[in-house]
Design a protein around this motif. Structure first.
Motif, PDB file in Angstrom:
ATOM      1  N   ILE A   9      -4.565  10.994 -15.624  1.00 32.87           N
ATOM      2  CA  ILE A   9      -3.799  10.889 -16.859  1.00 32.87           C
ATOM      3  C   ILE A   9      -3.299  12.295 -17.182  1.00 32.87           C
ATOM      4  CG2 ILE A   9      -3.915  10.361 -19.340  1.00 32.87           C
ATOM      5  CD1 ILE A   9      -4.233   7.890 -17.591  1.00 32.87           C
ATOM      6  N   LEU A  10      -2.007  12.420 -17.450  1.00 29.72           N
ATOM      7  CA  LEU A  10      -1.417  13.728 -17.765  1.00 29.72           C
ATOM      8  C   LEU A  10      -1.943  14.208 -19.118  1.00 29.72           C
ATOM      9  CD1 LEU A  10       0.615  15.912 -16.937  1.00 29.72           C
ATOM     10  CD2 LEU A  10       2.317  14.638 -18.208  1.00 29.72           C
ATOM     11  N   THR A  11      -2.504  15.418 -19.153  1.00 29.15           N
ATOM     12  CA  THR A  11      -3.063  15.913 -20.408  1.00 29.15           C
ATOM     13  C   THR A  11      -2.418  17.200 -20.909  1.00 29.15           C
ATOM     14  OG1 THR A  11      -4.838  17.098 -19.262  1.00 29.15           O
ATOM     15  CG2 THR A  11      -5.300  14.852 -19.992  1.00 29.15           C
ATOM     16  N   HIS A  20       3.168  10.594 -35.780  1.00 31.30           N
ATOM     17  CA  HIS A  20       3.623  11.970 -35.589  1.00 31.30           C
ATOM     18  C   HIS A  20       3.874  12.308 -34.127  1.00 31.30           C
ATOM     19  CE1 HIS A  20       2.486  12.566 -39.725  1.00 31.30           C
ATOM     20  NE2 HIS A  20       1.284  12.112 -39.455  1.00 31.30           N
ATOM     21  N   THR A  21       3.971  11.320 -33.283  1.00 34.17           N
ATOM     22  CA  THR A  21       4.060  11.643 -31.865  1.00 34.17           C
ATOM     23  C   THR A  21       4.870  10.611 -31.092  1.00 34.17           C
ATOM     24  OG1 THR A  21       2.748  12.210 -29.918  1.00 34.17           O
ATOM     25  CG2 THR A  21       1.951  10.381 -31.227  1.00 34.17           C
ATOM     26  N   SER A  22       5.417  11.063 -29.986  1.00 33.19           N
ATOM     27  CA  SER A  22       5.934  10.162 -28.960  1.00 33.19           C
ATOM     28  C   SER A  22       5.301  10.642 -27.664  1.00 33.19           C
ATOM     29  CB  SER A  22       7.457  10.192 -28.882  1.00 33.19           C
ATOM     30  OG  SER A  22       7.907  11.491 -28.599  1.00 33.19           O
ATOM     31  N   ALA A  23       4.742   9.718 -26.924  1.00 33.33           N
ATOM     32  CA  ALA A  23       4.000  10.087 -25.724  1.00 33.33           C
ATOM     33  C   ALA A  23       4.016   8.908 -24.760  1.00 33.33           C
ATOM     34  CB  ALA A  23       2.564  10.466 -26.097  1.00 33.33           C
ATOM     35  N   HIS A  24       3.072   8.900 -23.835  1.00 33.30           N
ATOM     36  CA  HIS A  24       2.960   7.838 -22.846  1.00 33.30           C
ATOM     37  C   HIS A  24       1.515   7.392 -22.706  1.00 33.30           C
ATOM     38  CE1 HIS A  24       6.989   9.129 -21.844  1.00 33.30           C
ATOM     39  NE2 HIS A  24       7.129   7.970 -21.246  1.00 33.30           N
ATOM     40  N   ALA A  25       1.321   6.262 -22.053  1.00 31.12           N
ATOM     41  CA  ALA A  25      -0.010   5.744 -21.782  1.00 31.12           C
ATOM     42  C   ALA A  25       0.034   4.975 -20.475  1.00 31.12           C
ATOM     43  CB  ALA A  25      -0.487   4.837 -22.914  1.00 31.12           C
ATOM     44  N   CYS A  26      -1.143   4.663 -19.970  1.00 31.52           N
ATOM     45  CA  CYS A  26      -1.285   3.995 -18.685  1.00 31.52           C
ATOM     46  C   CYS A  26      -2.069   2.703 -18.881  1.00 31.52           C
ATOM     47  CB  CYS A  26      -2.024   4.936 -17.745  1.00 31.52           C
ATOM     48  SG  CYS A  26      -2.150   4.293 -16.088  1.00 31.52           S
ATOM     49  N   ALA A  76       3.407   0.410 -14.921  1.00 28.49           N
ATOM     50  CA  ALA A  76       2.211   0.391 -15.766  1.00 28.49           C
ATOM     51  C   ALA A  76       2.179   1.570 -16.738  1.00 28.49           C
ATOM     52  CB  ALA A  76       0.955   0.386 -14.913  1.00 28.49           C
ATOM     53  N   ALA A  77       3.152   2.471 -16.652  1.00 24.73           N
ATOM     54  CA  ALA A  77       3.267   3.566 -17.624  1.00 24.73           C
ATOM     55  C   ALA A  77       4.125   3.057 -18.777  1.00 24.73           C
ATOM     56  CB  ALA A  77       3.904   4.791 -16.982  1.00 24.73           C
ATOM     57  N   ILE A  78       3.602   3.168 -19.999  1.00 21.45           N
ATOM     58  CA  ILE A  78       4.332   2.678 -21.166  1.00 21.45           C
ATOM     59  C   ILE A  78       4.601   3.828 -22.136  1.00 21.45           C
ATOM     60  CG2 ILE A  78       3.524   0.303 -20.990  1.00 21.45           C
ATOM     61  CD1 ILE A  78       1.403   0.962 -23.113  1.00 21.45           C
ATOM     62  N   GLY A 120      -0.367  11.785 -21.650  1.00 20.29           N
ATOM     63  CA  GLY A 120      -0.954  10.454 -21.594  1.00 20.29           C
ATOM     64  C   GLY A 120      -0.418   9.575 -20.490  1.00 20.29           C
ATOM     65  N   SER A 121       0.615  10.018 -19.802  1.00 20.73           N
ATOM     66  CA  SER A 121       1.208   9.201 -18.746  1.00 20.73           C
ATOM     67  C   SER A 121       0.268   9.056 -17.551  1.00 20.73           C
ATOM     68  CB  SER A 121       2.516   9.818 -18.269  1.00 20.73           C
ATOM     69  OG  SER A 121       3.116   9.006 -17.270  1.00 20.73           O
ATOM     70  N   CYS A 122       0.444   7.951 -16.831  1.00 20.33           N
ATOM     71  CA  CYS A 122      -0.253   7.761 -15.560  1.00 20.33           C
ATOM     72  C   CYS A 122       0.241   8.814 -14.570  1.00 20.33           C
ATOM     73  CB  CYS A 122       0.094   6.407 -14.938  1.00 20.33           C
ATOM     74  SG  CYS A 122      -0.042   4.973 -15.990  1.00 20.33           S
ATOM     75  N   VAL A 123      -0.650   9.248 -13.705  1.00 26.81           N
ATOM     76  CA  VAL A 123      -0.278  10.052 -12.550  1.00 26.81           C
ATOM     77  C   VAL A 123      -0.539   9.155 -11.349  1.00 26.81           C
ATOM     78  CG1 VAL A 123      -0.713  12.143 -11.226  1.00 26.81           C
ATOM     79  CG2 VAL A 123      -0.906  12.181 -13.726  1.00 26.81           C
TER      80      VAL A 123
END
Length: 182
Positions: free
Chosen positions: A174-176, A35-41, A27-29, A161-164
């Protein structure tokens, strides 16, 4: 000492103790913005949580809109996300997809406790050739303070932004941010 700060998200689900093995983190995408590369849940069929600083990179001029992003997972799925909200005080942002997302995380009903293991998805910057491949970190909770979970180590840039995940595969935050602590 360096540690991660995680915003605790408490919405729904069930929590139970599990063995120490990596839970399902599908479920982590991955997110790519202007301007960014990150993650989301992924927390719903079309709903995504991430860090507010991933969605809202306009701290000085609020007349600009929140930023859309392109998402992908490790199974070849991808699409567009529109930014829906940010809550800067907790560094939490929400995004929405026009199409159903392939995997949804269950949310824990209780926060993690000191000593608990958690898992975070991020990028693997150990090699330039593998920089945008998925890496999963197994970290330990040091303490929980004012809705933030303090972890025992940091992840690589782009993990925001990744799920924890807890041992049951439920999202506990959510990783901040990552920062040194004393």
């Amino acid at each position: 000492m360096r540690a991660l700060i995680v915003v605790f998200v408490l919405l729904s689900g069930q929590c139970f103790a599990g063995e120490k093995k990596q839970p399902d983190v599908s479920a982590a995408i991955h997110l790519m913005g202007r301007h960014t590369s990150a993650h989301a849940c992924v927390i719903g069929e079309r709903e995504v949580l991430t860090a507010a600083h991933v969605v809202d990179q306009r701290p000085w001029d609020l007349k600009y809109p929140l930023m859309p992003a392109f998402w992908s997972d490790d199974n070849g799925h991808s699409g567009d996300l529109d930014a829906m909200f940010t809550f800067r005080a907790m560094d939490l942002g929400g995004m929405c997809s026009a199409v159903a997302l392939p995997s949804v995380a269950h949310l824990a009903t209780v926060p993690p406790a000191p000593g608990d293991d958690v898992w975070i998805v991020g990028y693997d910057w150990r090699s330039q050739k593998k920089a945008y491949t998925t890496r999963v970190w197994n970290l330990r909770v040091l303490r929980v303070v004012a809705g933030h979970v303090i972890l025992d180590d940091v992840t690589e840039p782009g993990s925001s932004g990744s799920c924890v995940f807890n041992a049951a595969g439920e999202v506990v935050g959510i990783l901040t941010a990552g920062m040194p602590i004393n």
